[in-house]
Design an enzyme around this catalytic site. Structure first.
Site, PDB file in Angstrom:
ATOM      1  N   HIS A  32      -9.918   6.163 -66.458  1.00  0.00           N
ATOM      2  CA  HIS A  32      -8.655   6.851 -66.207  1.00  0.00           C
ATOM      3  C   HIS A  32      -8.232   7.617 -67.457  1.00  0.00           C
ATOM      4  O   HIS A  32      -8.812   7.429 -68.527  1.00  0.00           O
ATOM      5  CB  HIS A  32      -7.550   5.849 -65.806  1.00  0.00           C
ATOM      6  CG  HIS A  32      -7.272   4.824 -66.845  1.00  0.00           C
ATOM      7  ND1 HIS A  32      -7.722   3.527 -66.759  1.00  0.00           N
ATOM      8  CD2 HIS A  32      -6.610   4.910 -68.018  1.00  0.00           C
ATOM      9  CE1 HIS A  32      -7.331   2.864 -67.820  1.00  0.00           C
ATOM     10  NE2 HIS A  32      -6.667   3.673 -68.608  1.00  0.00           N
TER      11      HIS A  32
HETATM   12  C1  T46 Z   1      -6.155   1.752 -71.166  1.00  0.00           C
HETATM   13  C2  T46 Z   1      -7.263   0.775 -71.399  1.00  0.00           C
HETATM   14  C3  T46 Z   1      -7.744   0.786 -72.811  1.00  0.00           C
HETATM   15  C4  T46 Z   1       0.099  -4.095 -66.371  1.00  0.00           C
HETATM   16  O1  T46 Z   1       0.767  -4.601 -65.458  1.00  0.00           O
HETATM   17  N1  T46 Z   1       0.695  -3.820 -67.570  1.00  0.00           N
HETATM   18  C5  T46 Z   1       0.016  -3.239 -68.599  1.00  0.00           C
HETATM   19  O2  T46 Z   1       0.599  -3.007 -69.679  1.00  0.00           O
HETATM   20  C6  T46 Z   1      -1.367  -2.911 -68.406  1.00  0.00           C
HETATM   21  C7  T46 Z   1      -2.161  -2.244 -69.529  1.00  0.00           C
HETATM   22  C8  T46 Z   1      -1.943  -3.203 -67.196  1.00  0.00           C
HETATM   23  N2  T46 Z   1      -1.224  -3.799 -66.213  1.00  0.00           N
HETATM   24  C9  T46 Z   1      -1.894  -4.155 -64.950  1.00  0.00           C
HETATM   25  C10 T46 Z   1      -2.331  -2.975 -64.097  1.00  0.00           C
HETATM   26  C11 T46 Z   1      -3.538  -3.503 -63.376  1.00  0.00           C
HETATM   27  O3  T46 Z   1      -3.125  -4.175 -62.201  1.00  0.00           O
HETATM   28  O4  T46 Z   1      -3.104  -4.851 -65.274  1.00  0.00           O
HETATM   29  C12 T46 Z   1      -4.127  -4.546 -64.333  1.00  0.00           C
HETATM   30  C13 T46 Z   1      -5.391  -4.068 -65.035  1.00  0.00           C
HETATM   31  O5  T46 Z   1      -5.136  -2.771 -65.619  1.00  0.00           O
HETATM   32  P1  T46 Z   1      -6.253  -1.635 -65.687  1.00  0.00           P
HETATM   33  O6  T46 Z   1      -7.140  -1.706 -64.527  1.00  0.00           O
HETATM   34  O7  T46 Z   1      -5.558  -0.334 -65.951  1.00  0.00           O
HETATM   35  O8  T46 Z   1      -7.062  -2.102 -67.004  1.00  0.00           O
HETATM   36  P2  T46 Z   1      -8.138  -1.279 -67.848  1.00  0.00           P
HETATM   37  O9  T46 Z   1      -8.774  -2.242 -68.764  1.00  0.00           O
HETATM   38  O10 T46 Z   1      -9.014  -0.466 -66.973  1.00  0.00           O
HETATM   39  O11 T46 Z   1      -7.258  -0.233 -68.710  1.00  0.00           O
HETATM   40  C14 T46 Z   1      -6.380  -0.727 -69.711  1.00  0.00           C
HETATM   41  C15 T46 Z   1      -5.052   0.040 -69.671  1.00  0.00           C
HETATM   42  O12 T46 Z   1      -4.491  -0.045 -68.362  1.00  0.00           O
HETATM   43  C16 T46 Z   1      -5.224   1.486 -70.048  1.00  0.00           C
HETATM   44  O13 T46 Z   1      -3.952   2.076 -70.297  1.00  0.00           O
HETATM   45  O14 T46 Z   1      -6.123   2.813 -71.757  1.00  0.00           O
HETATM   46  O15 T46 Z   1      -6.964  -0.573 -71.000  1.00  0.00           O
END
Ligand code: T46
Length: 133
Positions: free
Chosen positions: A50
Site C-alpha cells: 500500500h
Molecule cells: C505501513 C507498514 C510499514 C490499526 O488498527 N492501527 C494501526 O496503527 C495500524 C498500523 C494498523 N491497524 C490495523 C489495520 C489492519 O486491520 O492493523 C491491521 C494490520 O494492518 P496492515 O495490514 O496495514 O499492516 P501492514 O504491516 O501491511 O502495514 C503496516 C501499516 O499499516 C502501514 O501504515 O506503512 O506497516
C-alpha cells in the site's frame, strides 16, 4: 534522488550496551503521533502493499532484519534493514512492501499521523493513477 532515505539515529554506546533515542521534529522530520511495531511475523509472509496519501513514517528494525521495497510509480528500490540505529524514512505517495522478515524481527514504526484507513491506497492501479495525476 534515491527513494531510500536512511536516517542515522542518535546512539549512546557504553560498556553496558547501546541506547537509541529518537525525538520527533529533531531526529525524524515530523512530530511523532503514533508508534507501532510488527513482530512474530509468519515465516515467508510479506506485508505492506500500500501507499499513504499524507502519512510519513520512519521504520527501524530494532531486532533481526527485513527487506523493504519502495516504489514511486516510476522506480522500485529495495533496502535491507538490520540495524537498530538506522531509520528508513518513507514519504507519502510511496508504495511499500516488506518481506524476508527474520524470525526475531521487530520492526518499529514512527508515524506522523494517527491511524486512518482513509489515508491508505491499497490498490496498486489506484496508486499509479493517484501519483500520475
Ligand atoms: C505501513 C507498514 C510499514 C490499526 O488498527 N492501527 C494501526 O496503527 C495500524 C498500523 C494498523 N491497524 C490495523 C489495520 C489492519 O486491520 O492493523 C491491521 C494490520 O494492518 P496492515 O495490514 O496495514 O499492516 P501492514 O504491516 O501491511 O502495514 C503496516 C501499516 O499499516 C502501514 O501504515 O506503512 O506497516
Amino acid at each position: 534522488m534515491s527513494l531510500v532515505e536512511l536516517i542515522e539515529l542518535p546512539s549512546f554506546v557504553d560498556a553496558r550496551g547501546s541506547l537509541v533515542a529518537i525525538e520527533g521534529k529533531c531526529d525524524v522530520p515530523f512530530a511523532i503521533k503514533r508508534v507501532y511495531y510488527l513482530h512474530s511475523t509468519t515465516l515467508g509472509a510479506s506485508r505492506g502493499f500500500h501507499a499513504h496519501k499524507r502519512l510519513q513514517q520512519v521504520l527501524v528494525c530494532v531486532s533481526g532484519s527485513c527487506r523493504v521495497v519502495l516504489d514511486d510509480a516510476s522506480r522500485r528500490e529495495e533496502v535491507f534493514l538490520a540495524k537498530p540505529s538506522i531509520g528508513l524514512l518513507i514519504q507519502h505517495n510511496i508504495w511499500r512492501e516488506m518481506y524476508d522478515f527474520s524470525d526475531n524481527c521487530i520492526l518499529l514504526v514512527l508515524a506522523s499521523e494517527q491511524y486512518s484507513e482513509d489515508d491508505y491506497i491499497r490498490d496498486y492501479d489506484e496508486f499509479l493513477m493517484q501519483v500520475k495525476l
